[in-house]
Scaffold this active site. Structure first.
Site, PDB file in Angstrom:
ATOM      1  CG  ASP A   6       2.194  -7.829   5.258  1.00 42.08           C
ATOM      2  OD1 ASP A   6       1.227  -7.077   5.008  1.00 42.08           O
ATOM      3  OD2 ASP A   6       3.171  -7.465   5.942  1.00 42.08           O
ATOM      4  N   GLY A   8       2.325  -5.059   0.645  1.00 40.33           N
ATOM      5  CA  GLY A   8       2.663  -3.659   0.841  1.00 40.33           C
ATOM      6  C   GLY A   8       2.476  -2.905  -0.465  1.00 40.33           C
ATOM      7  N   GLY A  93      -5.700   0.020  10.156  1.00 38.57           N
ATOM      8  CA  GLY A  93      -4.936  -0.754   9.185  1.00 38.57           C
ATOM      9  C   GLY A  93      -4.993  -2.251   9.450  1.00 38.57           C
ATOM     10  CG  ASP A  95      -0.517  -2.532   8.701  1.00 43.47           C
ATOM     11  OD1 ASP A  95      -1.643  -2.026   8.940  1.00 43.47           O
ATOM     12  OD2 ASP A  95       0.497  -1.845   8.533  1.00 43.47           O
ATOM     13  NE  ARG A  96      -0.681   1.053  13.274  1.00 40.34           N
ATOM     14  CZ  ARG A  96      -0.511   1.982  12.332  1.00 40.34           C
ATOM     15  NH1 ARG A  96      -1.422   2.149  11.405  1.00 40.34           N
ATOM     16  NH2 ARG A  96       0.577   2.725  12.310  1.00 40.34           N
TER      17      ARG A  96
END
Length: 102
Positions: A6, A8, A93, A95-96
């Site tokens: 993940d 960022g 996104g 991530d969502r």
């Protein structure tokens, strides 16, 4: 085992799963992600990787990961176990999307 990455803006979270069981999770700076993955690869038999990125990895970093494992980069085009009815799916996104898929 699967490696989940993940990305960022400044930090990367990496986790290794055996099926649905979390084996380890770590966090590192984006610049150190390849080194961290190399360490995890020595300790775990990783068979594939998935990258969710709201930040960015360099082409060199992506190439390094892809050379180690079959890799999926999560995007709005990735086949997931749900239908994305978002009005503009390319702006949702990743991530969502990953959270919903989990």
């Amino acid at each position: 085992m699967q490696l989940i990455i993940d990305v960022g803006n400044t930090r990367v979270k990496v986790a290794v799963f055996d099926g649905d069981k979390l084996q380890i999770k770590k966090s590192c700076l984006v610049a150190k992600v390849v080194d961290e993955i190399a360490i995890l690869s020595r300790d775990y038999t990783i068979q594939k990787a998935l990258i969710s990125s709201v930040g960015s990895l360099s082409e060199r970093q992506l190439r390094s990961i892809r050379l180690r494992f079959p890799t999926i980069i999560l995007s709005y085009e990735t086949k997931l176990p749900f239908k994305n009815d978002y009005q503009t799916p390319e702006t949702l996104g990743v991530d969502r999307m990953g959270l919903v898929a989990a």
